[in-house]
Design a protein around this motif. Structure first.
Motif: not given
Length: 192
Positions: A69-70, A73-74, A77, A106, A110
């Motif tokens: 997940e991280e 996310r990066r 972004e 995105a 998710e």
């Protein structure tokens, strides 16, 4: 950037076991009678292990990678920043709506990060094809499924990518193609 899989730490069996225990809230030996540490399939976001339930059912257990997940996310972004930069520097590209494309991506990511959505979709397709002998979807084990773990009936079959295996199993390829097309069209036109 490299692939996401290359940038994640190795997914050792201990981490897969810990994820299953954390997600399902019990020691692994209470959840499964046996759990194969060696994954049978691995991809960027998850890997699959074979297991046997205490009731004796053979299952496949899909486990999300730690830190996925991280990592997403990066990346998202970065994509959002690049899309905004692209729209600002090259106004002609605004018609392609890069920021909207990244936002849509995105939202899809998710959903992919919650295996309960995949399990629900599989259950729905299974119900839609109940009674059809040409199409079978594994039964989801909802007791052993969570956001980061999906457990389903283990199915044994012959891969479509190997013509020799299909022939050796006595499978008629034109019939398989016909059934695949029919099931695809039913999903699109009958089930939406």
């Amino acid at each position: 950037l490299g692939t996401l899989r290359d940038r994640l730490p190795p997914f050792e069996s201990a981490k897969a076991r810990a994820t299953v225990e954390d997600e399902l809230g019990a020691p692994l030996d209470q959840i499964f009678a046996s759990f194969d540490d060696q994954p049978v399939a691995a991809a960027s976001i998850a890997q699959v292990h074979f297991a046997v339930t205490p009731e004796g059912d053979d299952v496949a257990v899909k486990v999300l990678r730690p830190g996925i997940e991280e990592a997403f996310r990066r990346d998202l972004e970065l994509f959002a920043w690049l899309a905004e930069l692209m729209e600002r520097i090259q106004p002609a590209l605004r018609r392609l709506k890069p920021t909207a494309v990244v936002a849509n991506f995105a939202s899809v990511v998710e959903l992919e990060m919650d295996l309960r959505f995949e399990a629900a979709a599989a259950s729905e397709v299974r119900e839609n094809f109940a009674g059809d002998p040409t199409y079978r979807v594994p039964l989801v084990d909802w007791q052993r499924t969570s956001q980061r773990v999906l457990t389903a009936e283990r199915m044994i079959g012959v891969g479509l990518s190997d013509p020799e295996d299909l022939s050796a199993a006595g499978i008629d390829r034109p019939t398989v193609v016909k059934h695949l097309m029919e099931s695809f069209l039913r999903q699109v036109f009958r089930d939406g």
